[in-house]
Motif scaffolding. Sequence first.
Motif, short mmCIF file in Angstrom:
data_model
loop_
_atom_site.label_atom_id
_atom_site.label_comp_id
_atom_site.label_asym_id
_atom_site.label_seq_id
_atom_site.Cartn_x
_atom_site.Cartn_y
_atom_site.Cartn_z
N ILE A 193 17.71 53.29 9.92
CA ILE A 193 19.14 53.10 9.37
C ILE A 193 20.00 54.75 9.66
N LEU A 194 19.07 55.92 9.69
CA LEU A 194 19.84 56.96 10.05
C LEU A 194 20.47 56.93 11.55
N ASN A 195 19.55 56.36 12.40
CA ASN A 195 19.81 56.46 13.70
C ASN A 195 21.14 55.60 13.79
N VAL B 67 14.84 44.51 -6.12
CA VAL B 67 14.74 45.78 -5.26
C VAL B 67 15.80 45.73 -4.19
N PRO B 68 16.24 47.30 -3.81
CA PRO B 68 17.21 47.37 -2.77
C PRO B 68 17.04 46.81 -1.55
N THR B 69 17.88 46.00 -1.04
CA THR B 69 17.86 45.32 0.55
C THR B 69 18.12 46.45 1.29
N ARG B 70 18.11 45.88 2.77
CA ARG B 70 18.23 46.68 3.75
C ARG B 70 19.78 46.99 3.90
N GLU B 71 20.59 46.11 3.55
CA GLU B 71 22.12 46.35 3.49
C GLU B 71 22.25 47.41 2.41
N ASP B 72 21.69 47.44 1.15
CA ASP B 72 21.76 48.28 0.23
C ASP B 72 21.35 49.83 0.59
N MET B 73 20.40 49.86 1.49
CA MET B 73 19.81 51.07 2.05
C MET B 73 20.87 51.69 2.85
N LEU C 175 21.87 55.56 -3.70
CA LEU C 175 21.78 54.32 -4.50
C LEU C 175 22.36 54.46 -5.83
N ASP C 176 21.95 55.76 -6.49
CA ASP C 176 22.72 56.00 -7.76
C ASP C 176 24.24 56.02 -7.73
N ARG C 177 24.94 56.24 -6.46
CA ARG C 177 26.33 56.38 -6.52
C ARG C 177 26.86 54.86 -6.63
N SER C 178 26.03 53.70 -5.96
CA SER C 178 26.55 52.54 -6.07
C SER C 178 26.19 51.87 -7.16
N SER C 179 25.27 52.32 -8.29
CA SER C 179 25.06 51.71 -9.42
C SER C 179 25.49 52.47 -10.60
N GLU D 228 24.06 51.16 2.72
CA GLU D 228 25.14 51.38 1.97
C GLU D 228 24.87 52.86 1.25
N ALA D 229 23.58 53.04 0.91
CA ALA D 229 23.15 54.22 0.24
C ALA D 229 23.38 55.17 0.98
N ALA D 230 22.79 55.18 2.36
CA ALA D 230 22.82 56.44 3.32
C ALA D 230 24.30 56.67 3.41
N ARG D 231 24.97 55.75 3.54
CA ARG D 231 26.50 56.04 3.71
C ARG D 231 27.12 56.93 2.65
N LEU D 232 26.91 56.43 1.21
CA LEU D 232 27.35 56.80 0.20
C LEU D 232 26.86 58.06 -0.02
N ALA D 233 25.63 58.62 0.25
CA ALA D 233 24.92 59.75 0.10
C ALA D 233 25.67 60.79 1.11
N VAL D 234 26.00 60.42 2.45
CA VAL D 234 26.61 61.41 3.37
C VAL D 234 27.91 61.51 2.85
N GLU D 235 28.65 60.66 2.40
CA GLU D 235 30.20 60.84 1.83
C GLU D 235 29.92 62.08 0.60
N GLY D 236 29.01 61.82 -0.50
CA GLY D 236 28.99 62.40 -1.56
C GLY D 236 28.49 63.84 -1.34
N LEU D 237 27.70 63.84 -0.21
CA LEU D 237 27.02 65.40 -0.02
C LEU D 237 27.88 65.86 0.73
N ASN D 238 28.50 65.70 1.75
CA ASN D 238 29.54 66.14 2.52
C ASN D 238 30.49 66.83 1.49
N ALA D 239 30.95 65.96 0.32
CA ALA D 239 32.00 66.20 -0.49
C ALA D 239 31.41 67.65 -1.36
#
Length: 586
Positions: free
Chosen positions: A279-281, A238-244, A112-116, A246-257
């Motif tokens: 969401i993760l499934n 509050v973050p919506t389902r779509e926000d979450m 979420l931080d990555r998108s805000s 997107e947050a998971a996707r951004l987290a994977v990308e940032g953490l892999n990097a």
Amino acid sequence: MGLRNHLFSSVQHWSRLVVFASLAVVSCSENSSVPDMLAPDLVVHGGKIITVDNDFRVVSAVAIKDGRFVAVGDEGQILPLGGVATQVIDLEGRTVIPGVIDSHIHAFGYGLDRSSLNFATGEMLTLEGILEHVRGRAAQTPPGEWIVARGPFSLEFVREGRLPDRYELDEVAPDNPFYMNTQGHDGNVNSLALEMAGITRDTPDPVGGTIVRDEDGVPTGELLEEFAWGPVERLTPVPTREDMVEAARLAVEGLNAAGITSLVDMDGPLSESRDKIEILNQLEANGDLTIRWHVLTRFRGTEYANASAEVIDEAVRDIGAPSGFGSEWVRIAGIKLSLDGGVQGAYMREPYAEEQFGAGYRGILRGWDKESLKLVMRSAHKYGVRMFVHCVGDAALDLALDAMDEVDDELPLLGLRWTLEHAGLKPTERNLEQAKRLGVVISTQQPMGWTIGKSFKRVWGDELGSNWMPNKTWVDAGVVVKGGSDVAPIDPMLGLWTYVTREDITGAVSDPIERVSREEALRMYTINGAYGTFQENMLGSIEVGKLADLVILGGDPLTVPVDEIRDIPILVTIAGGQIVYEADSP
Ligand SMILES: [Zn+2]
């Protein structure tokens, strides 16, 4: 040119390899070549591969097939295994470590931080720079919509040593309500946000919070503690389902990097954990989950500390599966339970040094006592769910270990690897003996000492504040310690450096006797993390049969000058045999 192109062998090298491979085959068989189905998918060779196996062996090549290491050793033996379809990465002398395991991270929050608008990056900031970013965000945000930001780790990260006031924020964001939270303690808002929350010069200070004012009593836009900024925060979306998602996707990308291939995610109450697993499934089904994600269920004291044994038992059973259940990528980790608070709420044996909390203040217990704790632990034992108990203060550590010790009298805990999160301060001989006897794992986050170490000393006093995260004491006692970032920067190279140096942002060193060696720090971020999730036979080191997670580094963390460890670039991350990140240029 992408690094992959750079690293992947040139055509020339490639054909040499193929020739070499066929020659090798010819030499051992008259009438066949190695069938392609037996050849590795990927060979990585020509560098210093730190395996982090039991002997801390360094090898020069690995072969990977179907997502696992199939050969680890000498390049002379492994290169000939390649077939026509084998991809080859020539390290050209670079260093490789196992995929990094972050054992305490708030991964959805990080996403979420990555998108805000996020100022907690670890970079040095200026007031002008902060305001420029707010101006930029305001330009993209329709008038009237909220701009929400995460503040820096501490004021040490801002050159001027302060955050913008309402008037400075009004200038760059006149038409949007603005709210920034810094470390869960300070809120900074503009005039529109104050107006919407109904905070004026006539609003009295709430109990437990402060509305900072100028000499005329007019609020400056700084709100101290949740009681003061809560009314503003409750107005933000509050973050919506779509926000979450997107947050998971951004987290994977940032953490892999950052070289991270596995994590234990500290976020989440029960219902949210289910949403998160869904969401993760979904990400996994789409092939987008390239990090091994362990999900915890949070048991809040406000909800369960006074609940009956039956209610607690039902809640634990409702998790629905024992720890470790799941796929290669999403797994149930266990129960997260927070005994005490953080810097200002750690539950201590002795009163705090700082007087702002009142004489005799020893921190807070979030509703739990030994009996309520034991109820959760008994049910956790019954359903095979592991406990991850947050205890920062030394008295919270006593309480956690005493509760476990008493449960152990009826239900043996040795071998279950229940975990103490933070386990922040001064373990006594008794604590050390209990942790060892009960097989408890200690999860520390030294990077937090870098970002806010100075606050520990201010609030708790120099001695306790310095002792924070006594890693060496735990290691020397024979207890497994695993590493993580918590809400500090996620970069594991910065993390390694903090475990080895114990420096904070001001350059001050805390209790140097608690420094660990580079090798030990590397274990904390790899094999010890795997041990913490019962995966030391699958993950955490580069050994035949294990899942092929590795990181190619731009420097050797075991030999570069110590202060260069933190700047070692992550060049390529491989998870399950697939390249999931590559740096733009070498
Ligand atoms: Zn945390």
